[in-house]
Scaffold this motif. Sequence first.
Motif, PDB file in Angstrom:
ATOM      1  N   THR A  22      13.298   1.288  -4.936  1.00 51.09           N
ATOM      2  CA  THR A  22      12.729   2.487  -5.564  1.00 51.09           C
ATOM      3  C   THR A  22      13.309   2.700  -6.961  1.00 51.09           C
ATOM      4  O   THR A  22      12.641   3.273  -7.822  1.00 51.09           O
ATOM      5  CB  THR A  22      12.983   3.745  -4.712  1.00 51.09           C
ATOM      6  OG1 THR A  22      14.385   3.959  -4.584  1.00 51.09           O
ATOM      7  CG2 THR A  22      12.322   3.641  -3.361  1.00 51.09           C
ATOM      8  N   GLN A  23      14.529   2.222  -7.183  1.00 46.15           N
ATOM      9  CA  GLN A  23      15.158   2.366  -8.495  1.00 46.15           C
ATOM     10  C   GLN A  23      14.679   1.305  -9.483  1.00 46.15           C
ATOM     11  O   GLN A  23      14.634   1.543 -10.688  1.00 46.15           O
ATOM     12  CB  GLN A  23      16.685   2.290  -8.367  1.00 46.15           C
ATOM     13  CG  GLN A  23      17.291   3.277  -7.408  1.00 46.15           C
ATOM     14  CD  GLN A  23      16.972   4.710  -7.772  1.00 46.15           C
ATOM     15  OE1 GLN A  23      17.130   5.118  -8.911  1.00 46.15           O
ATOM     16  NE2 GLN A  23      16.482   5.472  -6.812  1.00 46.15           N
ATOM     17  N   GLY A  26       8.700   0.540 -10.286  1.00 49.24           N
ATOM     18  CA  GLY A  26       8.006   1.812 -10.447  1.00 49.24           C
ATOM     19  C   GLY A  26       6.949   2.080  -9.390  1.00 49.24           C
ATOM     20  O   GLY A  26       6.572   3.221  -9.165  1.00 49.24           O
ATOM     21  N   VAL A  28       7.202   1.601  -6.153  1.00 47.32           N
ATOM     22  CA  VAL A  28       7.757   1.914  -4.826  1.00 47.32           C
ATOM     23  C   VAL A  28       8.260   3.351  -4.857  1.00 47.32           C
ATOM     24  O   VAL A  28       9.113   3.702  -5.658  1.00 47.32           O
ATOM     25  CB  VAL A  28       8.910   0.948  -4.449  1.00 47.32           C
ATOM     26  CG1 VAL A  28       9.485   1.300  -3.086  1.00 47.32           C
ATOM     27  CG2 VAL A  28       8.442  -0.481  -4.487  1.00 47.32           C
ATOM     28  N   ARG A  29       7.688   4.172  -3.968  1.00 45.82           N
ATOM     29  CA  ARG A  29       8.074   5.568  -3.898  1.00 45.82           C
ATOM     30  C   ARG A  29       8.442   5.922  -2.459  1.00 45.82           C
ATOM     31  O   ARG A  29       7.738   5.559  -1.528  1.00 45.82           O
ATOM     32  CB  ARG A  29       6.937   6.467  -4.349  1.00 45.82           C
ATOM     33  CG  ARG A  29       6.536   6.245  -5.785  1.00 45.82           C
ATOM     34  CD  ARG A  29       5.692   7.368  -6.309  1.00 45.82           C
ATOM     35  NE  ARG A  29       4.969   7.212  -7.540  1.00 45.82           N
ATOM     36  CZ  ARG A  29       5.211   6.445  -8.556  1.00 45.82           C
ATOM     37  NH1 ARG A  29       6.212   5.639  -8.517  1.00 45.82           N
ATOM     38  NH2 ARG A  29       4.474   6.418  -9.646  1.00 45.82           N
ATOM     39  N   VAL A  30       9.545   6.664  -2.318  1.00 42.85           N
ATOM     40  CA  VAL A  30       9.991   7.125  -1.004  1.00 42.85           C
ATOM     41  C   VAL A  30      10.156   8.632  -1.067  1.00 42.85           C
ATOM     42  O   VAL A  30      10.859   9.144  -1.934  1.00 42.85           O
ATOM     43  CB  VAL A  30      11.310   6.450  -0.574  1.00 42.85           C
ATOM     44  CG1 VAL A  30      11.819   7.031   0.727  1.00 42.85           C
ATOM     45  CG2 VAL A  30      11.122   4.955  -0.441  1.00 42.85           C
ATOM     46  N   THR A  31       9.478   9.324  -0.163  1.00 48.05           N
ATOM     47  CA  THR A  31       9.622  10.777  -0.069  1.00 48.05           C
ATOM     48  C   THR A  31      10.267  11.094   1.272  1.00 48.05           C
ATOM     49  O   THR A  31       9.993  10.434   2.268  1.00 48.05           O
ATOM     50  CB  THR A  31       8.254  11.482  -0.161  1.00 48.05           C
ATOM     51  OG1 THR A  31       7.402  10.961   0.850  1.00 48.05           O
ATOM     52  CG2 THR A  31       7.616  11.268  -1.518  1.00 48.05           C
ATOM     53  N   TYR A  37      14.718   6.693   4.349  1.00 47.30           N
ATOM     54  CA  TYR A  37      15.333   5.395   4.062  1.00 47.30           C
ATOM     55  C   TYR A  37      15.851   4.748   5.352  1.00 47.30           C
ATOM     56  O   TYR A  37      15.650   3.551   5.578  1.00 47.30           O
ATOM     57  CB  TYR A  37      16.484   5.530   3.057  1.00 47.30           C
ATOM     58  CG  TYR A  37      16.039   5.807   1.649  1.00 47.30           C
ATOM     59  CD1 TYR A  37      15.348   4.851   0.913  1.00 47.30           C
ATOM     60  CD2 TYR A  37      16.318   7.019   1.043  1.00 47.30           C
ATOM     61  CE1 TYR A  37      14.940   5.097  -0.380  1.00 47.30           C
ATOM     62  CE2 TYR A  37      15.916   7.276  -0.253  1.00 47.30           C
ATOM     63  CZ  TYR A  37      15.229   6.320  -0.961  1.00 47.30           C
ATOM     64  OH  TYR A  37      14.826   6.561  -2.242  1.00 47.30           O
ATOM     65  N   THR A  83       4.588   0.290   5.261  1.00 44.14           N
ATOM     66  CA  THR A  83       4.002   1.487   4.635  1.00 44.14           C
ATOM     67  C   THR A  83       3.079   2.224   5.600  1.00 44.14           C
ATOM     68  O   THR A  83       2.891   3.426   5.465  1.00 44.14           O
ATOM     69  CB  THR A  83       3.237   1.130   3.349  1.00 44.14           C
ATOM     70  OG1 THR A  83       2.159   0.246   3.666  1.00 44.14           O
ATOM     71  CG2 THR A  83       4.145   0.507   2.314  1.00 44.14           C
ATOM     72  N   ASN A  90       5.671   4.500   0.058  1.00 45.79           N
ATOM     73  CA  ASN A  90       4.435   4.077  -0.591  1.00 45.79           C
ATOM     74  C   ASN A  90       4.725   2.944  -1.554  1.00 45.79           C
ATOM     75  O   ASN A  90       5.684   3.015  -2.331  1.00 45.79           O
ATOM     76  CB  ASN A  90       3.787   5.233  -1.371  1.00 45.79           C
ATOM     77  CG  ASN A  90       3.163   6.257  -0.458  1.00 45.79           C
ATOM     78  OD1 ASN A  90       2.712   5.921   0.628  1.00 45.79           O
ATOM     79  ND2 ASN A  90       3.152   7.496  -0.902  1.00 45.79           N
ATOM     80  N   PHE A  94       1.661  -0.735 -10.471  1.00 42.17           N
ATOM     81  CA  PHE A  94       2.399  -0.102 -11.558  1.00 42.17           C
ATOM     82  C   PHE A  94       2.367  -0.996 -12.793  1.00 42.17           C
ATOM     83  O   PHE A  94       2.001  -2.162 -12.717  1.00 42.17           O
ATOM     84  CB  PHE A  94       3.855   0.201 -11.155  1.00 42.17           C
ATOM     85  CG  PHE A  94       4.746  -1.009 -11.099  1.00 42.17           C
ATOM     86  CD1 PHE A  94       5.637  -1.269 -12.134  1.00 42.17           C
ATOM     87  CD2 PHE A  94       4.711  -1.879 -10.027  1.00 42.17           C
ATOM     88  CE1 PHE A  94       6.465  -2.379 -12.088  1.00 42.17           C
ATOM     89  CE2 PHE A  94       5.531  -2.987  -9.965  1.00 42.17           C
ATOM     90  CZ  PHE A  94       6.408  -3.234 -11.000  1.00 42.17           C
TER      91      PHE A  94
END
Length: 137
Positions: A22-23, A26, A28-31, A37, A83, A90, A94
């Motif tokens: 995620t870092q 761009g 890869v998003r984790v909410t 995680y 996912t 997600n 990107f």
Amino acid sequence: IKLMKGFIRNVLFNSFAIFLLTQIIGGVRVTGGIPTYLFGGVALTILLVFLKPILNLLALPLNMVTLGFFSFLTNIIIFYLLTVIVPGINIGAFTFPGLTYSGFVIPSFYFNIIFTFLLVAFLQSIIVSFLNWLVGK
């Protein structure tokens, strides 16, 4: 006990790899924070331990014809299923903004969703391999 230690280690390594992804990427998003995680690490570990050998066995003829290149598709399938299983993770398309350092230029590049899944699978493998090397396993 040794089997459980190995499972917990793999869960933690996969959770950390998801965090690093995620870092770095761009797309890869984790909410949901730390529980997402950890749940993602558990799900990814289970998928890699149980489902990946089955997919590799089913894809063996294609892997033989393509000299192993088709194995990337099994990794893409694993991350797609991740996912689906973990709604807080997600992976999407990107645009890499580009990079310039000491005269060396990497231009901006658009990663569609397939290449993003491929990049995620590749980097996750590198991160987990490095962590296993670091702890000596």
